[in-house]
Write a protein that holds these residues in place. Structure first.
Motif, PDB file in Angstrom:
ATOM      1  N   ARG A 149      -6.899  10.507   5.342  1.00 21.28           N
ATOM      2  CA  ARG A 149      -5.743  10.124   4.445  1.00 21.28           C
ATOM      3  C   ARG A 149      -4.712   9.484   6.399  1.00 21.28           C
ATOM      4  O   ARG A 149      -4.989   9.711   7.180  1.00 21.28           O
ATOM      5  CB  ARG A 149      -4.905  11.612   4.851  1.00 21.28           C
ATOM      6  CG  ARG A 149      -5.151  12.317   3.058  1.00 21.28           C
ATOM      7  CD  ARG A 149      -4.614  13.308   2.927  1.00 21.28           C
ATOM      8  NE  ARG A 149      -4.322  14.439   1.555  1.00 21.28           N
ATOM      9  CZ  ARG A 149      -3.663  14.827   1.458  1.00 21.28           C
ATOM     10  NH1 ARG A 149      -3.663  15.936   2.217  1.00 21.28           N
ATOM     11  NH2 ARG A 149      -4.021  15.108  -0.031  1.00 21.28           N
ATOM     12  N   SER A 183       1.076   4.985   1.002  1.00 22.97           N
ATOM     13  CA  SER A 183       0.852   6.204   1.731  1.00 22.97           C
ATOM     14  C   SER A 183      -0.315   7.461   1.463  1.00 22.97           C
ATOM     15  O   SER A 183      -0.121   7.695  -0.045  1.00 22.97           O
ATOM     16  CB  SER A 183       1.542   8.085   2.289  1.00 22.97           C
ATOM     17  OG  SER A 183       1.730   8.120   3.425  1.00 22.97           O
ATOM     18  N   ARG A 184      -1.172   7.739   2.433  1.00 18.54           N
ATOM     19  CA  ARG A 184      -1.740   8.551   1.376  1.00 18.54           C
ATOM     20  C   ARG A 184      -1.527  10.103   1.846  1.00 18.54           C
ATOM     21  O   ARG A 184      -2.359  11.321   1.611  1.00 18.54           O
ATOM     22  CB  ARG A 184      -3.528   8.203   1.769  1.00 18.54           C
ATOM     23  CG  ARG A 184      -3.899   7.410   1.523  1.00 18.54           C
ATOM     24  CD  ARG A 184      -5.089   7.014   1.454  1.00 18.54           C
ATOM     25  NE  ARG A 184      -5.683   5.473   1.313  1.00 18.54           N
ATOM     26  CZ  ARG A 184      -7.011   5.292   1.879  1.00 18.54           C
ATOM     27  NH1 ARG A 184      -7.291   6.521   2.602  1.00 18.54           N
ATOM     28  NH2 ARG A 184      -7.428   4.210   1.524  1.00 18.54           N
ATOM     29  N   MET A 231      -2.928   1.353   6.280  1.00 17.24           N
ATOM     30  CA  MET A 231      -3.883   1.320   5.006  1.00 17.24           C
ATOM     31  C   MET A 231      -4.691   0.333   4.459  1.00 17.24           C
ATOM     32  O   MET A 231      -5.528   0.553   3.740  1.00 17.24           O
ATOM     33  CB  MET A 231      -1.943   1.493   3.838  1.00 17.24           C
ATOM     34  CG  MET A 231      -1.063   2.556   4.239  1.00 17.24           C
ATOM     35  SD  MET A 231      -1.572   3.859   5.112  1.00 17.24           S
ATOM     36  CE  MET A 231      -2.880   4.668   3.404  1.00 17.24           C
ATOM     37  N   TYR A 239       0.549  -1.074   0.140  1.00 18.36           N
ATOM     38  CA  TYR A 239       0.118   0.116  -0.302  1.00 18.36           C
ATOM     39  C   TYR A 239       1.006   1.553   0.257  1.00 18.36           C
ATOM     40  O   TYR A 239       1.867   1.045   0.831  1.00 18.36           O
ATOM     41  CB  TYR A 239      -1.046   0.054   0.942  1.00 18.36           C
ATOM     42  CG  TYR A 239      -2.100  -1.303   1.571  1.00 18.36           C
ATOM     43  CD1 TYR A 239      -3.209  -0.584   0.648  1.00 18.36           C
ATOM     44  CD2 TYR A 239      -1.929  -2.027   1.799  1.00 18.36           C
ATOM     45  CE1 TYR A 239      -4.319  -1.822   0.910  1.00 18.36           C
ATOM     46  CE2 TYR A 239      -3.051  -2.890   2.592  1.00 18.36           C
ATOM     47  CZ  TYR A 239      -4.217  -2.431   1.656  1.00 18.36           C
ATOM     48  OH  TYR A 239      -5.251  -3.657   1.792  1.00 18.36           O
ATOM     49  N   PRO A 285     -11.910   6.210   1.573  1.00 17.43           N
ATOM     50  CA  PRO A 285     -10.937   6.959   1.018  1.00 17.43           C
ATOM     51  C   PRO A 285     -10.604   7.756   1.389  1.00 17.43           C
ATOM     52  O   PRO A 285      -9.557   8.508   1.268  1.00 17.43           O
ATOM     53  CB  PRO A 285     -11.485   6.706  -0.706  1.00 17.43           C
ATOM     54  CG  PRO A 285     -13.119   6.480   0.084  1.00 17.43           C
ATOM     55  CD  PRO A 285     -13.194   5.645   0.864  1.00 17.43           C
ATOM     56  N   ARG A 286     -11.473   8.791   2.077  1.00 19.65           N
ATOM     57  CA  ARG A 286     -11.205  10.368   2.406  1.00 19.65           C
ATOM     58  C   ARG A 286     -10.023  10.565   3.727  1.00 19.65           C
ATOM     59  O   ARG A 286     -10.027  11.440   4.041  1.00 19.65           O
ATOM     60  CB  ARG A 286     -12.264  10.934   2.804  1.00 19.65           C
ATOM     61  CG  ARG A 286     -13.078  10.819   1.345  1.00 19.65           C
ATOM     62  CD  ARG A 286     -14.882  11.681   2.151  1.00 19.65           C
ATOM     63  NE  ARG A 286     -15.546  11.692   0.502  1.00 19.65           N
ATOM     64  CZ  ARG A 286     -17.223  12.626   1.188  1.00 19.65           C
ATOM     65  NH1 ARG A 286     -17.557  12.645   2.119  1.00 19.65           N
ATOM     66  NH2 ARG A 286     -17.397  12.231  -0.401  1.00 19.65           N
ATOM     67  N   GLU A 342      -3.875  17.855  -3.162  1.00 21.92           N
ATOM     68  CA  GLU A 342      -2.670  17.724  -4.128  1.00 21.92           C
ATOM     69  C   GLU A 342      -1.354  17.748  -4.050  1.00 21.92           C
ATOM     70  O   GLU A 342      -0.539  18.921  -3.813  1.00 21.92           O
ATOM     71  CB  GLU A 342      -2.993  17.835  -5.489  1.00 21.92           C
ATOM     72  CG  GLU A 342      -2.309  16.551  -6.440  1.00 21.92           C
ATOM     73  CD  GLU A 342      -2.794  16.567  -7.792  1.00 21.92           C
ATOM     74  OE1 GLU A 342      -2.064  16.432  -8.732  1.00 21.92           O
ATOM     75  OE2 GLU A 342      -3.966  17.323  -8.040  1.00 21.92           O
ATOM     76  N   ARG A 346      -9.021   1.190   3.310  1.00 23.84           N
ATOM     77  CA  ARG A 346      -9.206   0.717   2.414  1.00 23.84           C
ATOM     78  C   ARG A 346     -10.054   1.054   2.093  1.00 23.84           C
ATOM     79  O   ARG A 346     -10.776   1.407   0.621  1.00 23.84           O
ATOM     80  CB  ARG A 346      -8.786  -0.769   2.129  1.00 23.84           C
ATOM     81  CG  ARG A 346      -9.820  -1.404   2.663  1.00 23.84           C
ATOM     82  CD  ARG A 346      -8.750  -3.252   2.334  1.00 23.84           C
ATOM     83  NE  ARG A 346      -9.866  -4.385   3.281  1.00 23.84           N
ATOM     84  CZ  ARG A 346      -9.954  -4.531   4.340  1.00 23.84           C
ATOM     85  NH1 ARG A 346      -9.039  -3.789   5.258  1.00 23.84           N
ATOM     86  NH2 ARG A 346     -11.361  -5.464   4.859  1.00 23.84           N
TER      87      ARG A 346
END
Length: 225
Positions: free
Chosen positions: A172, A125-126, A162, A123, A169-170, A215, A166
């Motif tokens: 982090r 990182s977000r 992570m 996975y 998604p919102r 972003e 899963r």
């Protein structure tokens, strides 16, 4: 006269920071010292909640999942100690393998065992890693992007985090390794260190940047080997 209605304030959204308990015969762990110092802090309109994890395969993820259910954070940053590193290392990826060179605090030493049976190989990182790195560097705090979180309990926690996120998604999430504190480095002659106060400052910047960055930026931060 009619009673005034009391307006209840909506609770502030939360950020979960985790650190680790002392490892082996160490008196403390700077990862916990640093995140504990931020417990209850307000950063960019969010409330920070700190939780301590065991340096144990399996149990650390049980504690992390319990914290996720309790806190319901919008951002999660797990922090761990990486003796020998000189900078705050923002981990890019967690891999689905436990391969312990040494035993954990419970005496477990898994070798070539998946973190999650049947889970993806890795996975990412977000977190907006590069924006966080540059923000810390601008503040005079040494920071880097790391391409490997190892195969010990820290990677176990990163991958497990992570995997737990899963379906969210919102939210982090990611992991930061920190160097020895000067006190621990004194037991390892020649090892680099950073004061815990500096790490706290870096984590505060990391949280604020993650909350305020949509972003991530595109700048080179890779390695050649």
């Amino acid at each position: 006269m009619p009673r005034r209605q009391t307006l209840r304030r909506k609770p502030a959204p939360t950020v979960l920071l985790t650190g680790f308990e002392p490892f082996g015969d160490d008196a403390g762990n700077p990862s916990w010292d640093a995140v504990q110092a931020l417990d209850g802090a307000r950063i960019a309109g969010h409330r920070v909640v700190a939780r301590r994890l065991a340096v144990e395969f399996g149990r650390s993820l049980e504690q992390l999942r319990a914290a996720l259910r309790e806190v319901e954070p919008v951002l999660v940053i797990c922090v761990g100690l990486a003796g020998g590193r000189a900078q705050l290392s923002l981990e890019r990826i967690g891999i689905n393998v436990d391969d312990a060179r040494i035993a954990d605090n419970a005496g477990a030493q898994p070798v070539d065992v998946p973190v999650v049976e049947g889970g993806p190989d890795a996975y990412f990182s977000r977190l907006p890693l590069k924006a966080m790195m540059l923000a810390m560097r601008r503040a005079g705090i040494p920071a880097e992007i790391s391409q490997s979180a190892g195969t010990y309990v820290c990677n176990h926690v990163l991958y497990g985090l992570m995997h737990a996120l899963r379906a969210k998604p919102r939210v982090r999430g990611g992991f930061i390794h920190i160097p020895y504190s000067p006190e621990l480095a004194a037991r390892h002659p020649g090892a680099p260190s950073l004061p815990v106060d500096t790490v706290v400052q870096g984590l505060r910047i990391a949280v604020r940047t993650a909350l305020n960055t949509g972003e991530d930026i595109r700048v080179p931060a890779g390695t050649t080997h």
